[in-house]
Design an enzyme around this catalytic site. Sequence first.
Site, PDB file in Angstrom:
ATOM      1  N   TYR A  54     -15.426   1.200 -17.070  1.00  0.00           N
ATOM      2  CA  TYR A  54     -14.755   2.388 -16.521  1.00  0.00           C
ATOM      3  C   TYR A  54     -13.994   3.025 -17.666  1.00  0.00           C
ATOM      4  CZ  TYR A  54     -12.311   4.930 -12.698  1.00  0.00           C
ATOM      5  OH  TYR A  54     -11.834   5.884 -11.816  1.00  0.00           O
ATOM      6  N   ASP A  68     -13.949   1.978   1.034  1.00  0.00           N
ATOM      7  CA  ASP A  68     -12.623   1.676   1.568  1.00  0.00           C
ATOM      8  C   ASP A  68     -12.066   2.944   2.207  1.00  0.00           C
ATOM      9  OD1 ASP A  68      -9.998   0.953   2.105  1.00  0.00           O
ATOM     10  OD2 ASP A  68      -9.744  -0.151   0.230  1.00  0.00           O
ATOM     11  N   LYS A 124       0.872  -5.376   3.645  1.00  0.00           N
ATOM     12  CA  LYS A 124       0.046  -6.397   4.288  1.00  0.00           C
ATOM     13  C   LYS A 124       0.163  -7.689   3.476  1.00  0.00           C
ATOM     14  CE  LYS A 124      -3.347  -3.025   5.915  1.00  0.00           C
ATOM     15  NZ  LYS A 124      -4.773  -2.600   5.847  1.00  0.00           N
ATOM     16  N   ASP A 150      -6.170  -1.251  -5.336  1.00  0.00           N
ATOM     17  CA  ASP A 150      -6.948  -1.590  -4.143  1.00  0.00           C
ATOM     18  C   ASP A 150      -8.436  -1.581  -4.443  1.00  0.00           C
ATOM     19  OD1 ASP A 150      -6.798   1.142  -4.591  1.00  0.00           O
ATOM     20  OD2 ASP A 150      -6.807   1.671  -2.473  1.00  0.00           O
ATOM     21  N   GLY A 204       0.809  -1.209   0.000  1.00  0.00           N
ATOM     22  CA  GLY A 204       0.000   0.000   0.000  1.00  0.00           C
ATOM     23  C   GLY A 204       0.842   1.257   0.000  1.00  0.00           C
ATOM     24  N   ASN A 205       0.186   2.412   0.192  1.00  0.00           N
ATOM     25  CA  ASN A 205       0.898   3.682   0.229  1.00  0.00           C
ATOM     26  C   ASN A 205       1.791   3.804   1.457  1.00  0.00           C
ATOM     27  OD1 ASN A 205      -0.107   5.205  -2.128  1.00  0.00           O
ATOM     28  ND2 ASN A 205      -2.092   4.948  -1.163  1.00  0.00           N
TER      29      ASN A 205
END
Length: 235
Positions: A81, A111, A13, A90, A8-9
């Site tokens: 999209y 989220d 994990k 994410d 992640g940023n």
Amino acid sequence: MNLIVDFGNTSIKAAIFDGKNLVRTYSDISPQNLKMLNDENNLEHVIVSSVTKSEQEIKEVLERDLIYLSSSLPLPFQINYKTPQTLGLDRIAGVAGVQELFPNENALVIDMGTCITYDFIDANSVYHGGGISPGMKMRFKALHNFTAKLPLIEPEEDVELTGQSTKESILSGIIYGISAEIDGIIRMYSDKCAHLRIIICGGDAKFFENKLKAGIFAAPELVLMGLNRILLYNA
């Protein structure tokens, strides 16, 4: 056994899955710890989602082949999209996680991490997009960084609606503001879509899950579950 990794940023994990079953999770681990997990477990497959490391960098750490998540990877749902190449990993994983928990249902994923993201997938497994707004810590920092006198403060649990000091007013504005934002967006999606499942995840989800009006399913490991679903879809 499969290793699931989310760069992640702000943290890494990971999780070990046996098929669809979550065996163990790991939070705030280092690349060296990942190498140990890879070496100490009889792993069949590895999938990695990363916003900070390239596929080659991660392969050099783990010293093995792996599945690297991108919008071009085959996914268990259709993406409707306009710019799929810009879609956050994410967000992709969260939508896949909802499919695992609630297949063939209309669902809104919220989220609550560095940013708050909203993602809508319909009962026909078509992902339509959603929204992005600043997360809680980002809002506290923005008030401090873009004003001359407002202090940087930390969130607190018991906050009065009517703040009677600068600190209390900031707490009220941000915490009740986020709650009102989420409740309002849930209401707008619910008006458009009957039988809507609401799922909340992310680092700040626990802080807000009891502050929101709508019936919400909390899924703290949603992104890891989604990554495992994508792995199984591609393995």
